[in-house]
Design a protein around this motif. Structure first.
Motif, PDB file in Angstrom:
ATOM      1  N   UNK A 172      33.053  62.719 -32.449  1.00 45.67           N
ATOM      2  CA  UNK A 172      31.504  63.287 -32.454  1.00 45.67           C
ATOM      3  C   UNK A 172      31.109  62.854 -30.981  1.00 45.67           C
ATOM      4  N   UNK A 173      29.584  63.559 -30.881  1.00 41.54           N
ATOM      5  CA  UNK A 173      29.057  63.543 -29.801  1.00 41.54           C
ATOM      6  C   UNK A 173      28.687  62.254 -29.405  1.00 41.54           C
ATOM      7  N   UNK A 174      27.945  61.382 -30.514  1.00 41.41           N
ATOM      8  CA  UNK A 174      27.722  59.764 -30.283  1.00 41.41           C
ATOM      9  C   UNK A 174      28.883  59.184 -29.983  1.00 41.41           C
ATOM     10  N   UNK A 175      29.970  59.451 -30.413  1.00 43.02           N
ATOM     11  CA  UNK A 175      31.283  58.712 -30.088  1.00 43.02           C
ATOM     12  C   UNK A 175      31.473  58.724 -28.671  1.00 43.02           C
ATOM     13  N   UNK A 176      31.443  60.002 -28.019  1.00 45.39           N
ATOM     14  CA  UNK A 176      31.602  60.340 -26.591  1.00 45.39           C
ATOM     15  C   UNK A 176      30.615  59.631 -25.688  1.00 45.39           C
ATOM     16  N   UNK A 177      29.254  59.479 -26.129  1.00 52.27           N
ATOM     17  CA  UNK A 177      28.240  58.857 -25.459  1.00 52.27           C
ATOM     18  C   UNK A 177      28.439  57.334 -25.278  1.00 52.27           C
ATOM     19  N   UNK A 178      28.855  56.860 -26.282  1.00 49.61           N
ATOM     20  CA  UNK A 178      29.043  55.364 -26.598  1.00 49.61           C
ATOM     21  C   UNK A 178      30.285  55.039 -25.669  1.00 49.61           C
ATOM     22  N   UNK A 179      31.498  55.833 -25.365  1.00 51.06           N
ATOM     23  CA  UNK A 179      32.452  55.764 -24.718  1.00 51.06           C
ATOM     24  C   UNK A 179      31.858  55.695 -23.280  1.00 51.06           C
ATOM     25  N   UNK A 180      31.300  56.548 -22.882  1.00 53.42           N
ATOM     26  CA  UNK A 180      30.867  56.941 -21.597  1.00 53.42           C
ATOM     27  C   UNK A 180      29.780  55.811 -21.076  1.00 53.42           C
ATOM     28  N   UNK A 181      29.120  55.114 -22.194  1.00 49.46           N
ATOM     29  CA  UNK A 181      28.248  54.245 -21.867  1.00 49.46           C
ATOM     30  C   UNK A 181      28.875  52.547 -21.672  1.00 49.46           C
ATOM     31  N   UNK A 182      30.340  52.748 -21.930  1.00 48.13           N
ATOM     32  CA  UNK A 182      30.910  51.188 -21.724  1.00 48.13           C
ATOM     33  C   UNK A 182      30.460  50.818 -20.656  1.00 48.13           C
ATOM     34  N   UNK A 183      30.987  49.578 -20.430  1.00 49.56           N
ATOM     35  CA  UNK A 183      30.916  48.719 -18.985  1.00 49.56           C
ATOM     36  C   UNK A 183      32.135  49.167 -18.064  1.00 49.56           C
ATOM     37  N   UNK A 184      33.019  49.331 -18.727  1.00 51.62           N
ATOM     38  CA  UNK A 184      34.291  49.607 -17.918  1.00 51.62           C
ATOM     39  C   UNK A 184      35.428  50.220 -18.670  1.00 51.62           C
ATOM     40  N   UNK A 185      36.471  49.346 -19.193  1.00 52.88           N
ATOM     41  CA  UNK A 185      37.529  50.094 -20.083  1.00 52.88           C
ATOM     42  C   UNK A 185      36.805  50.394 -21.492  1.00 52.88           C
ATOM     43  N   UNK A 186      37.172  51.409 -21.756  1.00 54.61           N
ATOM     44  CA  UNK A 186      36.815  51.980 -22.938  1.00 54.61           C
ATOM     45  C   UNK A 186      37.267  51.332 -24.231  1.00 54.61           C
ATOM     46  N   UNK A 187      36.613  50.794 -25.288  1.00 52.64           N
ATOM     47  CA  UNK A 187      37.226  50.306 -26.275  1.00 52.64           C
ATOM     48  C   UNK A 187      36.866  50.952 -27.466  1.00 52.64           C
ATOM     49  N   UNK A 188      37.883  51.201 -28.376  1.00 53.38           N
ATOM     50  CA  UNK A 188      37.671  51.977 -29.685  1.00 53.38           C
ATOM     51  C   UNK A 188      38.855  51.999 -30.495  1.00 53.38           C
ATOM     52  N   UNK A 214      35.313  54.213 -18.457  1.00 55.60           N
ATOM     53  CA  UNK A 214      34.062  55.069 -18.625  1.00 55.60           C
ATOM     54  C   UNK A 214      33.945  55.844 -17.371  1.00 55.60           C
ATOM     55  N   UNK A 215      33.936  55.221 -16.225  1.00 56.06           N
ATOM     56  CA  UNK A 215      33.849  56.161 -15.020  1.00 56.06           C
ATOM     57  C   UNK A 215      35.070  57.018 -14.913  1.00 56.06           C
ATOM     58  N   UNK A 216      36.200  56.911 -15.437  1.00 61.40           N
ATOM     59  CA  UNK A 216      37.340  58.161 -15.350  1.00 61.40           C
ATOM     60  C   UNK A 216      37.087  59.097 -16.386  1.00 61.40           C
ATOM     61  N   UNK A 217      36.263  58.651 -17.444  1.00 62.18           N
ATOM     62  CA  UNK A 217      36.290  59.739 -18.398  1.00 62.18           C
ATOM     63  C   UNK A 217      34.764  60.508 -17.886  1.00 62.18           C
ATOM     64  N   UNK A 218      33.813  59.861 -17.293  1.00 62.50           N
ATOM     65  CA  UNK A 218      32.737  60.679 -16.889  1.00 62.50           C
ATOM     66  C   UNK A 218      33.205  61.692 -15.598  1.00 62.50           C
ATOM     67  N   UNK A 219      34.258  61.072 -14.731  1.00 67.91           N
ATOM     68  CA  UNK A 219      34.666  61.827 -13.842  1.00 67.91           C
ATOM     69  C   UNK A 219      35.546  63.219 -14.150  1.00 67.91           C
TER      70      UNK A 219
END
Length: 103
Positions: free
Chosen positions: A28-44, A4-9
Motif C-alpha cells: 500500500x502507499x501508506x506502507x511505502x510512506x512509512x518505510x521511507x519515513x523510517x529513521x534508518x534501517x527499514x523495519x517491517x 530509508x535513504x536507499x529506498x528514496x534514492x
C-alpha cells in the motif's frame, strides 16, 4: 536489509513516485510512506520487505550493503562511510548560494 535513504534514492533513480512503487511491489502507499519515513534501517514484516526488494531489483536497482562491493558493474551512488547527510540539509547560509562552481 535496506535503509530509508536507499529506498528514496532507488525510487528517485527509477523516476517513480510512491504510488507506482506500491503498485510494483504489491504494497500500500501508506506502507511505502512509512518505510521511507523510517529513521534508518527499514523495519517491517519480512513479506513486505521481500516484496519491496524484489520490485526494486526487477526494476533494475541493485542494493549495495554496507562495505559490500557492487557486482553489477553499472553506475551507482554510495554515501561515504561516516558521513552525516543531515549536515548537508542544515541551513547555515553557505553552500549553493555562495556562487561556488557547479559541475
Amino acid at each position: 536489509m535496506i535503509t530509508a535513504p536507499q529506498l528514496r534514492a532507488a525510487r528517485s533513480l527509477l523516476g517513480i513516485d510512491q504510488r507506482r512503487l506500491a503498485e510494483l511491489s504489491g504494497l500500500s502507499v501508506p506502507t511505502i510512506q512509512r518505510m521511507e519515513a523510517s529513521g534508518s534501517i527499514i523495519r517491517g514484516n519480512v513479506d513486505s520487505l521481500m516484496k519491496l526488494i524484489a520490485a526494486l531489483e526487477v526494476s533494475g536497482i541493485e542494493l549495495i550493503g554496507e562495505g559490500a562491493v557492487s557486482q553489477g558493474g553499472g553506475r551507482g551512488v554510495r554515501l561515504k562511510a561516516g558521513f552525516d547527510p543531515a549536515k548537508v540539509s542544515e541551513a547555515d547560509g553557505d553552500g549553493a548560494e555562495s556562487g561556488g562552481s557547479q559541475p
